[in-house]
Design an enzyme around this catalytic site. Sequence first.
Site, PDB file in Angstrom:
ATOM      1  N   ALA A  34       0.802  -1.348   0.034  1.00 25.38           N
ATOM      2  CA  ALA A  34      -0.018   0.125   0.032  1.00 25.38           C
ATOM      3  C   ALA A  34       0.839   1.284   0.203  1.00 25.38           C
ATOM      4  CB  ALA A  34      -0.911  -0.023   1.096  1.00 25.38           C
ATOM      5  N   LYS A  35       0.435   2.342  -0.296  1.00 28.18           N
ATOM      6  CA  LYS A  35       0.990   3.746  -0.036  1.00 28.18           C
ATOM      7  C   LYS A  35      -0.032   4.883   0.167  1.00 28.18           C
ATOM      8  CE  LYS A  35       5.189   5.586  -0.306  1.00 28.18           C
ATOM      9  NZ  LYS A  35       6.269   4.680   0.266  1.00 28.18           N
TER      10      LYS A  35
END
Length: 414
Positions: free
Chosen positions: A104-105
């Site tokens: 994720a980011k």
Amino acid sequence: MSDRSSYAMVNQYFDEGAELVRLKDEMYDVLKSSYREIAVQVPVRMDSGELRVFLGYRVQHNGARGPYKGGIRYHTSANLDEVRAMASLMTWKTALLDVPFGGAKGGITVDPTDMSPREVEAMTRRFTLAISHILGDNRDIPAPDLNTNAQTMAWMMDAFSSRYGYTPAIVTGKHVDLGGAPGREAATGRGAVYVLEGADRKWGLDLSRQRVVIQGFGNVGSWAARELHQRGVKIVGVSDVSGGLYSDAGLDIPALLGWASTHRPLADATGDFDAVTNDELLVSPCEVLIPAALGEVIDEDNAGQVQAAVVVEAANNPVTPEADKILHDRGIKVIPDILANAGGVTGSYFEWVQNVQRFRWKEDRFNAELAEAMQRAFNVTSAFADAHSVPLRRAAFAIGIERVARASKLRGYV
Ligand code: NAD
């Protein structure tokens, strides 16, 4: 400067890895796109009384191997495309290191460097609550990245805990007083050095005779500099956003670390060195170049002038695919980001394990586990690269993709 988007560039690397492992079409479609992407408004009352509305993002790329994991960046470049690209990188990175997380980011499109601490805190709390329904210590666990740090993580943890109850494992990269792990702060820079040591053993670099240049003197760059200096390696160039310093005789790293620790720009430092721009720094004489600041800094315009024999991608996505090819054709070895900077997420995993077990490790154990994980990942990647006669990046993506594909298949995603 390449006119392609960051996501298009990361997907080119993904495609090359997917081709190598002959990924089936259906699996390709699932692994290439993100599972979930959200954009939220982040209204902040500024100290002036004015209300400003920022845009924040969280992208969850793939969670087949565990909870989503990835940093939060505050930067003017942090748009949905960049965050999507970084989330994809996290999926392959966690799989390559065999850490039980997905990718994720997140980020906010903002320059926080001219905001007051109160404004940054208000923005962080608003953003955390706006995305809190998709976070969780078994769901999605943020960490620091560009312009975010242990204090940012403390505000995120507090905002989340005020709504859902005390949850230290909701973020990593926390201060030790809040359940952070001794060793985590240094882990990305230190991990990059462990990988470089693996390359030294494998390629016979003889690190003690190398000149090193590091772009970026924040968390990652400054720790890489400290670790290399402690090993007696000569660092001839460093930089931050204000500019760079170069001395072929070697820089006084302890003095520069002391200077930067009080948030003073490197461009204002004095000593026995020449002032250089960031563009000049990247192509100055050295054997090892460590970009540890922004993405896409080595592109088709400057790759032909890079003088290093080895590029260690401590930053995420610092080399564009066009530049990657030029470096490869010139015989310059590139240690890819998903391997070189994976010490951060590996250290985050160790912190999360301690939080969920309510059990603290000593720093020696943390560093020993980190060294083992980084060396194992380097060995696995270089053996794969040798077996298939491909560069390290293609091998690293191929290994990550194969592992995520196996988990996705077992879970019935395809
Ligand atoms: P940071 O905010 O602590 O430091 C960033 C450094 O880059 C600072 O010295 C800043 O002055 C410099 N910089 C900013 N803009 C620049 C420019 N235009 N030219 C040159 N230098 C510039 O961030 P960080 O946590 O050290 O992250 C650096 C890189 O490492 C990022 O690409 C990040 O995604 C990557 N990374 C960080 C971690 C981590 O654990 N912090 C983990 C993996 C990857």
